[in-house]
Enzyme design. Structure first.
Site, PDB file in Angstrom:
ATOM      1  CB  ALA A   1      17.504  -8.921   9.052  1.00  0.00           C
TER       2      ALA A   1
ATOM      3  CD  GLN B   1      22.349 -16.945   7.513  1.00  0.00           C
ATOM      4  OE1 GLN B   1      23.817 -16.734   8.376  1.00  0.00           O
ATOM      5  NE2 GLN B   1      21.438 -17.389   8.187  1.00  0.00           N
TER       6      GLN B   1
ATOM      7  CG  ASP C   1      14.228 -16.507   9.976  1.00  0.00           C
ATOM      8  OD1 ASP C   1      14.994 -17.150  10.918  1.00  0.00           O
ATOM      9  OD2 ASP C   1      14.420 -16.754   9.144  1.00  0.00           O
TER      10      ASP C   1
END
Ligand code: GN1
Ligand code: MG
Length: 728
Positions: free
Chosen positions: A282, A124, A248
């Site tokens: 990520a 993030q 995700d």
């Protein structure tokens, strides 16, 4: 539709699907009446409550068509597009994007950050991290899940009040803090073990707290984010009713290795593993289906792995119609072959192959729009288009272009209706002069201004195949109103159009082309109307005798302003001539008017018409095409508010005759528009866009009802204008 001979939990079954739902589940009848699915196994469609992107798109792009199509192909039938830690406006754009898509259904959004801990931000963007903000969160439409770090200030109150499922994640919180958060209502851990402290025998942390309180846990079972043994550990500790598999996934999913933008940062994907420049993992590049199969390959039962990506997440987010094969549930189904590979996908009772047809049409339109857009010189790369359902004449699209820094900038592309605007090049010349003039005025006020982009050859338009006329302008972010309830907004709208008129007061009117001759020449409009009644080309006049009679009665009154103008009793000014409140863009936060748009009809005209047209549109109790005329009236409070704004800005410049005829302007323009709608109805609906066959008739009746009410209230309308003039 009946799907016959499916294996459901190992039993041969027929499933009936009607109206998007499962309506019967019965032992296979062998009737041969339905679709034979012999050899196929059925499981519910997958529900992904945590996924960011795929096939080059990210949720933050605020555009879901391509992603939802890819997800559908890969067995995910519903999902929560998951936002990243970004600025408020970027997240808001996501929640305002069209959610009607051809593929996997959007059940709402999962907001992952910005209310997270910098220390555990993972991929993030730290720049946008902040403490929980209830008011901000509540203003976002469609939020269904939020991930927060409970150690942040104000999080307990936030958890209690936010009204959606709270997940604990991107957190450095200890056990005690997490227990308090769970007691306040938090009910899940976000990608358990990733971006949070692990379990320690003296510091049980979030996972210890979750286990003790038996809340839900999300797990990324792609084989990279968690060791297989940890996946089994979670399964044994939490079981299939509490453990949820998520993907995700990020935008590289479905594409190859390379460098991609993710939450404003560069992410490199090598051998399918996505990492930030600092080396943090990520997000995954796996589909949810791949995660389910991988989880099963680690040794947990296939049926449980399926449950953890279907019923359990559906229950957790409060979507009991999803993720199960039961009578009454949505018909979201995966048909698997003997190797448990996906053979067919059904979403809401329709197979994805049919849905692909819609997707193909969408892509075709997109390709056409992309080609047109590429002819204009605008920065960035074309990403997506959305149809803007506004305006009765031109076709309008909002185009999103991805910029080099990963941000998205929008533009407006319009196809000008050349049946209505016969000389579009002249319109563009007018607009060029007018916008230049306005930009000069606006620069000092620090407000956004309209600008049109030029093509390689230097024109501010493009003519396609000698017929379609295209132009592209900047998109000014803000709100436009189709109906207005707030008196403040009305006052602001009045001020905006009044100001617009002021700004054009020193504009040389003789340099403007007349874009539509006699546009608001009401007397001429009436002549044309009665000619159409006479000719009656579609045989519709007999059915509208009452309306015709009323218009005939009002003919003299409605022609008064035209006569005054012709006699030189009221001046021609440069006016907007289409002063609907959806032609003003208002600031989202302050409600202040930012700019006036739709300059196609800027021409010499009467101030009373600009005043009156706005009143007609915004001071009515109903929308312009309300079918129930009993609902239509002039709201005098709204009228007063608009008049205060408009006259407040223009009083100094207006002549006595103009002031005296302001109210008459509203009545005139309302009758005039009724006459225009009815003329179009009588002559075959060629001018205004219509959404259904009688649309122009409905519009006519609505405008006539409004005009009748205005006639009743004329004295009061005039009095209000005098009062305002006296007070400014
Ligand atoms: C048309 O295209 P739009 O919606 O801005 C029309 C106006 C009418 C209006 C009624 C060029 O405006 O005159 O008042 O519909 N524009 C033209 O909604 O005819
Ligand atoms: Mg217009």
């Amino acid at each position: 539709m009946i799907l016959q001979n499916l294996f459901l939990d190992g039993v041969l079954t027929d499933i009936t699907v009607e109206n998007k739902k499962i309506t019967a589940i019965e032992p296979a009848s062998g009737s041969g009446k339905g679709l034979d699915c012999t050899g196929l196994t059925v499981i519910p469609g997958l529900v992904d409550m945590h996924t960011h992107g795929c096939v080059g798109f990210d949720t933050m792009d605020a555009h879901f068509e391509e992603m939802s199509n890819f997800l559908a192909q890969n067995g995910t039938t519903s999902w929560l597009p998951t936002t990243m830690t970004m600025d408020y406006d970027s997240i808001r754009r996501v929640t305002e994007a069209p959610r009607a898509v051809s593929g996997a259904q959007i059940l709402g959004f999962h907001m992952e950050g910005p209310y997270i801990n910098e220390k555990r931000k993972g991929a993030q963007n730290g720049k946008f991290i902040k403490d929980p903000d209830l008011e901000e969160f509540r203003s976002l439409d469609g939020m269904r899940v939020v991930t927060i770090a409970p150690e942040l200030a104000g999080s307990e109150e936030f958890i209690r009040e936010c009204g959606v499922l709270v997940c604990i994640g991107h957190t450095d919180a200890d056990y005690e803090t997490c227990i308090r958060a769970i007691d306040a209502g938090a009910n899940c851990l976000t990608h358990t073990f990733n971006a949070m402290p692990g379990i320690h025998h003296r510091n049980p942390g979030p996972i210890g707290a979750a286990l003790e309180k038996n809340i839900y846990v999300q797990a990324i079972t792609d084989g990279l984010h968690l060791h297989p043994s940890i996946v089994l550990l979670l399964y044994k500790a939490f079981g299939p009713d509490r453990m949820v598999i998520i993907s995700d996934a990020m935008r590289a999913t479905g594409l190859g290795d390379g460098t991609y933008e993710f939450g404003g940062q560069d992410i490199t994907v090598r051998d399918g593993v996505a990492r930030t420049q600092d080396g943090a993992i990520a997000g995954s590049t796996s589909t949810l289906w791949q995660c389910v199969k991988r989880a099963a390959s680690f040794g947990l039962p296939f049926a449980d792995a399926v449950k953890m990506a279907t019923r359990t997440p559906a229950d957790m987010i409060g979507a009991p119609e999803k993720g199960r094969i039961e009578v009454g549930a949505d018909a979201d189904l995966l048909l698997l072959d003997a190797d448990l590979e996906i053979e067919r996908v059904m979403i809401a009772g329709r197979f994805v192959e049919e849905r692909n047809e819609e997707h193909r049409r969408y892509l075709e339109e997109k390709e056409k729009i992309r080609k047109i857009a590429s002819l204009f010189r605008v920065p960035g790369t074309f990403m997506a288009h959305h149809v803007v359902n506004q305006g009765n004449i031109n076709s309008t699209y909002r185009l999103d272009f991805r910029q080099e820094d990963g941000s998205v900038r929008s533009y407006i592309l319009q196809k000008v209706n050349t049946f209505v605007f016969r000389h579009p090049i002249e319109i563009m010349e007018n607009i060029k002069k007018v916008t230049e003039h306005l930009r000069g005025k606006v620069r000092r006020l620090n407000k956004p201004a309209l600008r049109f982009y030029s093509t390689e050859s230097g024109e501010n338009y493009y003519i396609e195949d000698d017929s379609a006329f295209w132009r592209m302008e900047n998109h000014i972010d803000g709100i436009g109103y189709d109906t207005v309830d707030s008196l403040t907004v009305l006052r602001n709208a009045g001020a905006a159009f009044g100001e617009f008129q002021n700004q054009l007061s020193d504009f040389p009117a003789e340099t403007l082309y007349t874009t539509i001759p006699d546009f608001h020449n009401t007397a001429k409009r009436l002549e044309t109307f009665f000619a159409a009644v006479e000719e009656d080309p579609c045989g519709r006049a007999a059915s509208v005798q009452e309306e015709i009679a009323f218009i005939r009665e009002q003919r003299a009154l409605a022609s008064e302003l035209t006569e005054m103008q012709e006699a030189g009793q009221v001046p021609l000014r440069v006016t907007h001539n289409d002063t609907k409140t959806n032609n003003v863009i208002f600031d989202r936060k302050t409600g202040a008017p930012l700019t006036v748009i739709d300059l196609d009809t800027v021409m010499p005209g009467l101030a009373m018409h600009d005043f009156g047209d706005a009143v007609r549109f915004a001071a009515s109790t109903a929308r312009e095409d309300e079918p129930d005329t009993a609902k239509v009236a002039l709201d005098l409070a709204k009228y007063r508010a608009f008049a205060e704004g408009f006259i407040g800005k223009t009083a100094d410049a207006l002549t006595e005759n103009e002031i005296r005829t302001m109210a008459l302007g509203a009545i005139t323009i309302t009758i005039e528009l009724a006459v225009r709608f009815l003329t179009d109805y009588l002559t075959g609906d060629k001018y205004f866009k219509t959404e259904y066959p009688e649309h122009n008739l409905v519009r006519t009746r609505c405008q006539l009802a409004l005009a009748k009410d205005m006639l009743k209230k004329r004295d009061e309308m005039e009095k209000i204008v005098s009062e305002i003039v006296a007070s400014v």
